[in-house]
Design a protein around this motif. Structure first.
Motif, PDB file in Angstrom:
ATOM      1  N   ASN A  35     -46.577 -42.027 -61.503  1.00 38.25           N
ATOM      2  CA  ASN A  35     -45.278 -42.219 -62.152  1.00 38.25           C
ATOM      3  C   ASN A  35     -45.410 -42.336 -63.672  1.00 38.25           C
ATOM      4  N   ALA A  36     -46.589 -42.679 -64.136  1.00 35.75           N
ATOM      5  CA  ALA A  36     -46.799 -42.881 -65.577  1.00 35.75           C
ATOM      6  C   ALA A  36     -46.559 -41.610 -66.377  1.00 35.75           C
ATOM      7  N   SER A  37     -46.645 -40.454 -65.728  1.00 33.76           N
ATOM      8  CA  SER A  37     -46.443 -39.198 -66.457  1.00 33.76           C
ATOM      9  C   SER A  37     -45.055 -38.594 -66.227  1.00 33.76           C
ATOM     10  N   LEU A  38     -44.124 -39.413 -65.723  1.00 34.91           N
ATOM     11  CA  LEU A  38     -42.753 -38.922 -65.586  1.00 34.91           C
ATOM     12  C   LEU A  38     -42.199 -38.617 -66.972  1.00 34.91           C
ATOM     13  N   GLN A  39     -41.361 -37.624 -67.043  1.00 35.80           N
ATOM     14  CA  GLN A  39     -40.824 -37.145 -68.316  1.00 35.80           C
ATOM     15  C   GLN A  39     -39.920 -38.213 -68.962  1.00 35.80           C
ATOM     16  N   PRO A  40     -40.317 -38.752 -70.118  1.00 36.79           N
ATOM     17  CA  PRO A  40     -39.514 -39.792 -70.768  1.00 36.79           C
ATOM     18  C   PRO A  40     -38.084 -39.348 -71.071  1.00 36.79           C
ATOM     19  N   ARG A  41     -37.904 -38.098 -71.449  1.00 39.58           N
ATOM     20  CA  ARG A  41     -36.562 -37.607 -71.777  1.00 39.58           C
ATOM     21  C   ARG A  41     -35.654 -37.642 -70.549  1.00 39.58           C
ATOM     22  N   ALA A  42     -36.191 -37.317 -69.395  1.00 40.20           N
ATOM     23  CA  ALA A  42     -35.407 -37.358 -68.158  1.00 40.20           C
ATOM     24  C   ALA A  42     -35.079 -38.803 -67.784  1.00 40.20           C
ATOM     25  N   LEU A  43     -36.028 -39.712 -67.965  1.00 40.35           N
ATOM     26  CA  LEU A  43     -35.765 -41.128 -67.698  1.00 40.35           C
ATOM     27  C   LEU A  43     -34.684 -41.657 -68.648  1.00 40.35           C
ATOM     28  N   GLN A  44     -34.738 -41.248 -69.905  1.00 38.52           N
ATOM     29  CA  GLN A  44     -33.720 -41.668 -70.876  1.00 38.52           C
ATOM     30  C   GLN A  44     -32.351 -41.100 -70.512  1.00 38.52           C
ATOM     31  N   LEU A  45     -32.334 -39.884 -69.991  1.00 39.66           N
ATOM     32  CA  LEU A  45     -31.068 -39.281 -69.569  1.00 39.66           C
ATOM     33  C   LEU A  45     -30.442 -40.101 -68.441  1.00 39.66           C
ATOM     34  N   ILE A  46     -31.229 -40.502 -67.468  1.00 32.76           N
ATOM     35  CA  ILE A  46     -30.716 -41.327 -66.363  1.00 32.76           C
ATOM     36  C   ILE A  46     -30.137 -42.622 -66.920  1.00 32.76           C
ATOM     37  N   GLU A  47     -30.842 -43.251 -67.842  1.00 32.48           N
ATOM     38  CA  GLU A  47     -30.355 -44.503 -68.440  1.00 32.48           C
ATOM     39  C   GLU A  47     -29.070 -44.265 -69.222  1.00 32.48           C
ATOM     40  N   SER A  48     -28.995 -43.172 -69.945  1.00 30.24           N
ATOM     41  CA  SER A  48     -27.800 -42.836 -70.703  1.00 30.24           C
ATOM     42  C   SER A  48     -26.599 -42.607 -69.781  1.00 30.24           C
ATOM     43  N   ILE A  49     -26.825 -41.884 -68.704  1.00 25.64           N
ATOM     44  CA  ILE A  49     -25.753 -41.645 -67.734  1.00 25.64           C
ATOM     45  C   ILE A  49     -25.305 -42.961 -67.114  1.00 25.64           C
ATOM     46  N   ARG A  50     -26.263 -43.809 -66.754  1.00 28.80           N
ATOM     47  CA  ARG A  50     -25.930 -45.108 -66.156  1.00 28.80           C
ATOM     48  C   ARG A  50     -25.046 -45.911 -67.098  1.00 28.80           C
ATOM     49  N   ALA A  51     -25.398 -45.933 -68.367  1.00 28.72           N
ATOM     50  CA  ALA A  51     -24.621 -46.691 -69.344  1.00 28.72           C
ATOM     51  C   ALA A  51     -23.198 -46.137 -69.457  1.00 28.72           C
ATOM     52  N   LYS A  52     -23.063 -44.810 -69.477  1.00 28.95           N
ATOM     53  CA  LYS A  52     -21.734 -44.188 -69.571  1.00 28.95           C
ATOM     54  C   LYS A  52     -20.905 -44.490 -68.325  1.00 28.95           C
ATOM     55  N   VAL A  53     -21.518 -44.330 -67.168  1.00 30.79           N
ATOM     56  CA  VAL A  53     -20.798 -44.567 -65.907  1.00 30.79           C
ATOM     57  C   VAL A  53     -20.374 -46.026 -65.816  1.00 30.79           C
ATOM     58  N   HIS A  54     -21.266 -46.944 -66.126  1.00 29.78           N
ATOM     59  CA  HIS A  54     -20.934 -48.365 -66.038  1.00 29.78           C
ATOM     60  C   HIS A  54     -19.908 -48.776 -67.091  1.00 29.78           C
ATOM     61  N   ALA A  55     -19.906 -48.120 -68.246  1.00 31.78           N
ATOM     62  CA  ALA A  55     -18.894 -48.409 -69.267  1.00 31.78           C
ATOM     63  C   ALA A  55     -17.506 -47.982 -68.801  1.00 31.78           C
ATOM     64  N   VAL A  56     -17.424 -46.877 -68.084  1.00 31.55           N
ATOM     65  CA  VAL A  56     -16.141 -46.352 -67.621  1.00 31.55           C
ATOM     66  C   VAL A  56     -15.691 -47.000 -66.318  1.00 31.55           C
ATOM     67  N   CYS A  57     -16.616 -47.210 -65.402  1.00 30.57           N
ATOM     68  CA  CYS A  57     -16.264 -47.635 -64.037  1.00 30.57           C
ATOM     69  C   CYS A  57     -16.752 -49.033 -63.665  1.00 30.57           C
ATOM     70  N   GLY A  58     -17.479 -49.675 -64.541  1.00 31.64           N
ATOM     71  CA  GLY A  58     -18.115 -50.923 -64.157  1.00 31.64           C
ATOM     72  C   GLY A  58     -19.375 -50.599 -63.359  1.00 31.64           C
ATOM     73  N   ALA A  59     -20.025 -51.622 -62.888  1.00 33.85           N
ATOM     74  CA  ALA A  59     -21.287 -51.434 -62.160  1.00 33.85           C
ATOM     75  C   ALA A  59     -21.023 -51.107 -60.691  1.00 33.85           C
ATOM     76  N   THR A  60     -20.253 -50.051 -60.459  1.00 31.29           N
ATOM     77  CA  THR A  60     -19.895 -49.690 -59.082  1.00 31.29           C
ATOM     78  C   THR A  60     -20.764 -48.583 -58.514  1.00 31.29           C
ATOM     79  N   VAL A  61     -21.485 -47.869 -59.372  1.00 31.81           N
ATOM     80  CA  VAL A  61     -22.305 -46.738 -58.929  1.00 31.81           C
ATOM     81  C   VAL A  61     -23.775 -47.118 -59.057  1.00 31.81           C
TER      82      VAL A  61
END
Length: 152
Positions: A98-124
């Protein structure tokens, strides 16, 4: 139960990435999906699909390799114990392969999570976000269009 659904989904996504001919698919909800459904977030976060697809599309515009990065994150998260987003835990991200997982892809997941939670709350769940982002990246790369069950 979710493990079997995850393995099927991973197999389909992998087939799409390596160029296998796979028709458009719909994964149906039944007793093998562990209670997942195609409209799980329809009421709690109707904007979910648009937020995820828009973010993935924007990131792919910057770096098409994010598709491979998302697919690998999805694979590492879903095997061997089912899709639960444990791959996002700090201890898991740095463990072994797992140490060689693509950092940009991990950051994208975090960015999406932040957007989704900002709009919908922590429902997803983050597991659903990983699955949807991976599905969208594969589809945008020319792979199949898969109706992804949600509710992880």
């Amino acid at each position: 139960r979710v493990y079997c659904s995850g393995v099927l989904t991973i197999s389909l996504l992998l087939a799409a990435v390596v160029g296998a001919v796979v028709p458009s698919l719909v994964l149906v909800t039944d007793d093998r999906t562990g209670g997942l459904s195609l409209d799980f977030h329809a009421a709690s976060c109707p904007q979910l699909e648009g937020i995820v697809r828009g973010a993935v599309q924007a990131e792919r515009g910057q770096d098409v390799q994010v598709t491979a990065g998302l697919l690998r994150i999805f694979f590492h998260d879903c095997l061997p114990q089912g899709c639960d987003a444990s791959i996002l835990l700090d201890g898991e991200k740095t463990f072994g392969p797992n140490a060689s997982l693509q950092p940009r892809a991990l950051q994208l997941i975090e960015s999406i999570r932040a957007k989704v939670h900002a709009v919908c709350g922590a429902t997803v769940s983050c597991a659903d976000i990983i699955a949807l982002a991976t599905r969208d990246a594969v589809s945008l790369a020319g792979g199949p269009s898969i109706a992804m069950p949600q509710g992880r």
